[in-house]
Design an enzyme around this catalytic site. Structure first.
Site, mmCIF file in Angstrom:
data_model
loop_
_atom_site.group_PDB
_atom_site.id
_atom_site.type_symbol
_atom_site.label_atom_id
_atom_site.label_comp_id
_atom_site.label_asym_id
_atom_site.label_seq_id
_atom_site.Cartn_x
_atom_site.Cartn_y
_atom_site.Cartn_z
ATOM 1 N N ARG A 46 -19.351 79.676 29.027
ATOM 2 C CA ARG A 46 -18.203 79.990 28.006
ATOM 3 C C ARG A 46 -18.548 79.859 26.550
ATOM 4 N NH1 ARG A 46 -13.208 76.645 27.349
ATOM 5 N NH2 ARG A 46 -11.724 78.405 26.218
ATOM 6 N N HIS A 50 -18.280 82.707 23.889
ATOM 7 C CA HIS A 50 -17.483 82.756 22.734
ATOM 8 C C HIS A 50 -18.214 82.467 21.406
ATOM 9 C CE1 HIS A 50 -13.338 81.280 24.256
ATOM 10 N NE2 HIS A 50 -14.019 82.535 25.045
ATOM 11 N N TRP A 190 -11.357 81.364 39.800
ATOM 12 C CA TRP A 190 -11.226 82.760 40.500
ATOM 13 C C TRP A 190 -11.789 82.949 41.760
ATOM 14 C CZ3 TRP A 190 -12.378 81.435 35.295
ATOM 15 C CH2 TRP A 190 -11.472 82.092 34.573
#
Ligand code: ZEM
Length: 290
Positions: A46, A50, A190
């Site tokens: 992540r 980002h 998820w």
């Protein structure tokens, strides 16, 4: 000049940085039984995403070059909540290899994280520079908003320079990790194997029945059978949009295709807007378990 010579003699000629050594050092610190699902790999992916996903092809601004997330305001952008964990984790590696720039380190950590949890080889290039001040921080709002639909996703990934196929491939990284209420407000993983890279995200998206979760938090979806898994409204866009759906279906059916396409799209993401020197070539870092 004399002093410089003396220092150079004392420490020998500067040894060129061996990126495989940096990779191996990152690989060593990924596992931690006391953190989340036992691995820092998801939060490092992540961070790399980002750092890179702020790119705007129209102005050639943003992207991983600069490592501008070290500075406010970008460090405090809502989308980056929780990423201090990942940046701090890499500090000892930066101390151990002072020659590497933060911008190279963060993207290399994303590559190591993907490869070490069973993902594809991601060809990676060195050559990013660190910005010295906040002046080149991208404006807030360039990363996708989890509450929005396919129109927004196409706008945002299109602004980075990605087509629908690449966009779907990249979002499949949600096979990894989870949402944290104290970071994004959303909650849960998820997939049932959130520390293994796979095409599980697409299988679950298409095979489970997703219903609005009954809770006081922001709107998200839960799998009807167990309720332990989640999808963001933005994830459901891959189900609701015809082109995104057909691409997701291909990835659910063909893991090899998914691995190849993810590798290409993620390598491209990490290079957006980076002025690599002429003739620089991607390198392959060897997974530690290979
Ligand atoms: Zn994510 N992502 N992302 N993403 N993401 C989260 C977590 C992770 C979106 C999004 O809003 C969120 C991509 C695309 C998109 C990862 C990788 C990639 C979270 C949860 C949110 C809300 C943050 C939290 O609470 O900790 C949206 C809207 C996206 C596009 C539509 C792409 C592209 C990624 C990589 C290629 C990863 C690995 C995580 C898990 C982080 C963790 O700490 O477990």
């Amino acid at each position: 000049a004399d002093l410089q010579k003396a220092v150079a003699t004392a420490s020998g000629p500067a040894k060129p940085l061996d990126y495989q050594e940096v990779y191996d050092a990152i690989a060593k610190i990924l596992d931690n039984d006391n953190y989340d699902d036992g691995s820092y790999a998801p939060v490092l992916v992540r961070l790399a995403w980002h750092a890179s996903g702020t790119y705007d092809k129209n102005t050639n601004t943003g992207g991983s070059n600069g490592a501008t997330m070290r500075f406010d305001p970008e460090a405090s952008h809502g989308a980056n909540a929780g990423l201090a964990v990942a940046r701090k984790l890499l500090e000892p590696i930066k101390k151990q290899f002072p020659q590497i720039t933060y911008a190279d380190l963060w993207t290399l950590a994303g590559v190591a994280a993907i490869q070490e949890v069973g993902g594809p080889i991601i060809p990676w290039r060195a050559g990013r520079a660190d910005a010295v001040s906040a002046e080149v921080c991208p404006p807030d709002g360039r990363l996708p908003d989890a509450a929005k639909d396919q129109r927004h996703i196409r706008d945002v990934f299109g602004r980075m320079g990605f087509n629908d196929q690449e966009t779907v491939a990249l979002i499949g990284a949600h096979a990894l990790g989870r949402c944290h209420t104290d970071r994004s407000g959303f909650e849960g993983p998820w997939t049932r194997a959130p520390t293994t890279f796979s095409n599980e995200y697409f299988k679950l998206l298409l095979e489970e029945k997703w219903v609005a979760r009954n809770w006081t938090g922001p709107k998200q979806f839960a799998d009807k059978s167990t309720g332990d898994l989640m999808m963001l409204p933005a994830d459901m866009a891959l189900y609701n949009d015809r082109t995104f759906y057909l691409q997701s279906y291909k990835y659910a059916k063909d893991s090899d295709l998914y691995f190849r396409d993810f590798s290409a799209a993620f390598a491209k993401l990490l290079e957006l807007g980076v002025p690599f020197p002429e003739g620089s070539a991607p390198m392959v870092l060897k997974p530690t378990n290979a």
